[in-house]
Design a protein around this motif. Sequence first.
Motif, PDB file in Angstrom:
ATOM      1  N   UNK A  95      -2.738 -28.501  41.830  1.00  0.00           N
ATOM      2  CA  UNK A  95      -1.515 -27.860  42.269  1.00  0.00           C
ATOM      3  C   UNK A  95      -1.601 -26.351  42.066  1.00  0.00           C
ATOM      4  N   UNK A  96      -1.242 -25.594  43.088  1.00  0.00           N
ATOM      5  CA  UNK A  96      -1.113 -24.143  42.994  1.00  0.00           C
ATOM      6  C   UNK A  96       0.379 -23.831  42.922  1.00  0.00           C
ATOM      7  N   UNK A  97       0.796 -23.188  41.839  1.00  0.00           N
ATOM      8  CA  UNK A  97       2.220 -23.030  41.565  1.00  0.00           C
ATOM      9  C   UNK A  97       2.564 -21.579  41.264  1.00  0.00           C
ATOM     10  N   UNK A  98       3.585 -21.072  41.943  1.00  0.00           N
ATOM     11  CA  UNK A  98       4.133 -19.750  41.661  1.00  0.00           C
ATOM     12  C   UNK A  98       5.376 -19.931  40.797  1.00  0.00           C
ATOM     13  N   UNK A  99       5.369 -19.342  39.612  1.00  0.00           N
ATOM     14  CA  UNK A  99       6.496 -19.415  38.684  1.00  0.00           C
ATOM     15  C   UNK A  99       7.258 -18.098  38.758  1.00  0.00           C
ATOM     16  N   UNK A 100       8.562 -18.166  39.016  1.00  0.00           N
ATOM     17  CA  UNK A 100       9.358 -16.944  39.121  1.00  0.00           C
ATOM     18  C   UNK A 100      10.780 -17.219  38.658  1.00  0.00           C
ATOM     19  N   UNK A 101      11.313 -16.305  37.854  1.00  0.00           N
ATOM     20  CA  UNK A 101      12.684 -16.488  37.404  1.00  0.00           C
ATOM     21  C   UNK A 101      13.657 -16.026  38.482  1.00  0.00           C
ATOM     22  N   UNK A 119      17.097  -1.836  36.553  1.00  0.00           N
ATOM     23  CA  UNK A 119      16.041  -0.936  37.015  1.00  0.00           C
ATOM     24  C   UNK A 119      15.364  -0.231  35.846  1.00  0.00           C
ATOM     25  N   UNK A 120      16.093  -0.031  34.766  1.00  0.00           N
ATOM     26  CA  UNK A 120      15.535   0.641  33.596  1.00  0.00           C
ATOM     27  C   UNK A 120      14.721  -0.313  32.725  1.00  0.00           C
ATOM     28  N   UNK A 121      15.249  -1.518  32.492  1.00  0.00           N
ATOM     29  CA  UNK A 121      14.639  -2.443  31.533  1.00  0.00           C
ATOM     30  C   UNK A 121      13.924  -3.630  32.178  1.00  0.00           C
ATOM     31  N   UNK A 122      14.095  -3.834  33.476  1.00  0.00           N
ATOM     32  CA  UNK A 122      13.485  -4.977  34.138  1.00  0.00           C
ATOM     33  C   UNK A 122      14.526  -5.994  34.549  1.00  0.00           C
ATOM     34  N   UNK A 154       9.530 -10.844  38.385  1.00  0.00           N
ATOM     35  CA  UNK A 154       9.680  -9.412  38.610  1.00  0.00           C
ATOM     36  C   UNK A 154       9.297  -8.611  37.372  1.00  0.00           C
ATOM     37  N   UNK A 155       9.712  -9.062  36.181  1.00  0.00           N
ATOM     38  CA  UNK A 155       9.471  -8.296  34.949  1.00  0.00           C
ATOM     39  C   UNK A 155       9.126  -9.180  33.761  1.00  0.00           C
ATOM     40  N   UNK A 193      -1.325 -22.694  24.246  1.00  0.00           N
ATOM     41  CA  UNK A 193      -0.410 -21.880  25.043  1.00  0.00           C
ATOM     42  C   UNK A 193      -1.180 -20.679  25.586  1.00  0.00           C
ATOM     43  N   UNK A 194      -0.633 -20.083  26.651  1.00  0.00           N
ATOM     44  CA  UNK A 194      -1.282 -18.946  27.286  1.00  0.00           C
ATOM     45  C   UNK A 194      -0.193 -18.005  27.793  1.00  0.00           C
ATOM     46  N   UNK A 195      -0.452 -16.707  27.686  1.00  0.00           N
ATOM     47  CA  UNK A 195       0.534 -15.700  28.099  1.00  0.00           C
ATOM     48  C   UNK A 195       0.117 -15.092  29.433  1.00  0.00           C
ATOM     49  N   UNK A 196       1.094 -14.933  30.316  1.00  0.00           N
ATOM     50  CA  UNK A 196       0.860 -14.330  31.626  1.00  0.00           C
ATOM     51  C   UNK A 196       1.849 -13.199  31.861  1.00  0.00           C
ATOM     52  N   UNK A 197       1.321 -12.014  32.158  1.00  0.00           N
ATOM     53  CA  UNK A 197       2.161 -10.926  32.636  1.00  0.00           C
ATOM     54  C   UNK A 197       2.455 -11.154  34.126  1.00  0.00           C
TER      55      UNK A 197
END
Length: 205
Positions: A95-101, A119-122, A154-155, A193-197
């Motif tokens: 599965x290829x998955x895009x995670x977005x809030x 816009x200032x903090x994300x 986005x942030x 666990x793994x962290x993603x920017x």
Amino acid sequence: RCLSDWSSDVCSSDLHGLLLPEDGDGAGFDPVLPGQTRRVRFTLRNRAGLYWMHAHAHGFTAEQVHAGLAALLVVHDPEDDALDAALQLASANRLALALADARVAGDTLLPYAPSPVDCLHGWFGNAMRVNGKVDATLQVAPGWVRLQLLNGCNARGLLLQLESTAAAGNTPLAFELLGTDGGLLAAPVRLERVFLYPAERVDIA
């Protein structure tokens, strides 16, 4: 094609991770003006992995990506096929998955409308979408499951962990890190666990 009512002035596309000449990489130096079209052709020279692309309209990139104007691109090669064969991977288990809030109120997905503080903090959402769907559920077959994941937020950075659910409570599940933005690793690495920017990708099983 970039439509004039989707952008203020100019438009291009961003192809994350692909090895391309400058006039096709979507960095914004060769824009498509409103009403124009452009066809980009290139020879794919990347290793197997998960890449992604999105519109890059000046001043409207985040809004358009939030609205779904983005796509995942899965690249295969013999090394990648050999890995799937070694895992005896069922077709439904890759599965290829895009995670977005996203910001959700009740059953309504709110539009992307950042405040000056955002816009200032994300810009951060209160719900997570998987390939555009809130509270997504995915069915897989028994056996190995391979997930190619994009942080399309986005942030927000994402600290990802797998869990098994049981009556006694959720238990973390270890997984194998197979690859990152640069393609497959020389050998898998076991993680919990793994962290993603934002815009980063991982390939796990």
